[in-house]
Design a protein around this motif. Structure first.
Motif: not given
Length: 300
Positions: A149-152, A154-164, A261-269
């Motif tokens: 998703g986009k990483g938004n 609440s209630g979590f510590d969010v770490h974007r893994l890498w740009p997609e 194509f560029e995207t704001s979506f990514a995998y997150h921990l």
């Protein structure tokens, strides 16, 4: 006055009776007799000095006092369960909420290095359909998770893994039947997606197009099903480009635009906020965040 409950079993029986609203079903789930269920409910009512259920033809119906108690019992038992699991984590156990395609195409081939680094670490894997961040009590499901998703959240510590970067893909047969040479050609295609249409909405907007209310589309249960449906010619999909490299090389899928194509979506921990994570959870997170560097280089 402090009310002392002499038997925690009565609390557990009460909780299951609340969930089922039926003595017979509660007895089946607890693997005890119906008379034992009735005994424990009666014992709890005697200790508290009030009725917790009304017995009706349809089953058990909570009284006002029972409803109030049920709320606290559910929270209390959940906290006890979380405490037990956290103590177990001190011994080296980590529960991980995983997305199946991420697991099979990225994580599984790298777990050996984690086991070499932390041989005593015990992993418990639990699949989810990108729902971990939306669970009412995610910490009861897993200690940490992988979320797309986009990483938004609440209630979590969010770490974007890498740009997609996203690849538009379909089968060769589908492309032959539905020629695609420019973005607006997708209006004539069946758009496949998982969860919702936000990825397609973003892609269309980035290509100066608007979402068409009459657009043919199909929502599928998970990424593996989406991939097989795309290969079988049901429509066009958006995938993280690295996820479909093998299919593009083999020719079972094609990228009609020949680029990504560029995207704001990514995998997150993501790790639920609250108590400090156990040492094994920190070890897993540290390892995963260190491993992400090689993947980031491959997707850039």
């Amino acid at each position: 006055m402090v009310v002392k409950i002499r038997n925690i079993t009565s609390i557990q029986v009460f909780n299951v009776a609340c969930q089922t609203g039926n003595v017979t079903r509660a007895a089946q789930l607890l693997n005890i007799s119906q008379s034992s269920v009735s005994y424990h409910i009666k014992k709890l009512e005697t200790d508290l000095g009030c009725s917790l259920f009304r017995r009706t033809k349809k089953g058990l119906e909570l009284t006002e006092e029972g409803t109030s108690l049920a709320i606290h019992v559910e929270k209390g038992l959940s906290m006890i369960q979380t405490g037990l699991e956290r103590v177990a984590n001190l011994a080296g156990s980590v529960k991980v909420a995983l997305l199946p395609m991420f697991s099979s195409r990225w994580l599984s081939s790298r777990l050996g290095s984690l086991m070499e680094l932390h041989p005593d670490l015990q992993l418990s894997m639990h699949n989810h359909n990108n729902s971990f961040a939306r669970m009412q009590n995610p910490s009861s499901f897993a200690d940490l998770g992988i979320q797309w998703g986009k990483g938004n959240w609440s209630g979590f510590d969010v770490h974007r893994l890498w740009p997609e970067k996203l690849a538009v893909v379909c089968s060769p047969a589908y492309l032959a039947a539905h020629p695609i040479s420019q973005p607006m050609d997708l209006y004539k295609c069946n758009l496949l997606h998982v969860d919702d249409s936000r990825m397609w909405d973003e892609w269309l907007a980035l290509n100066a197009l608007t979402t068409n209310a009459g657009q043919a589309q199909m929502m599928l249960e998970d990424r593996h099903f989406q991939l097989s449906s795309t290969i079988n010619g049901l429509g066009v999909s958006l995938f993280a480009s690295w996820l479909v490299e093998e299919e593009l090389r083999s020719g079972v899928l094609v990228n009609p635009f020949g680029r990504n194509f560029e995207t704001s979506f990514a995998y997150h921990l993501i790790v639920p906020k609250g108590e400090k994570p156990s040492k094994p959870v920190e070890q897993f997170c540290d390892w995963l965040l260190q491993m992400r560097g090689s993947q980031a280089e491959g997707t850039s």
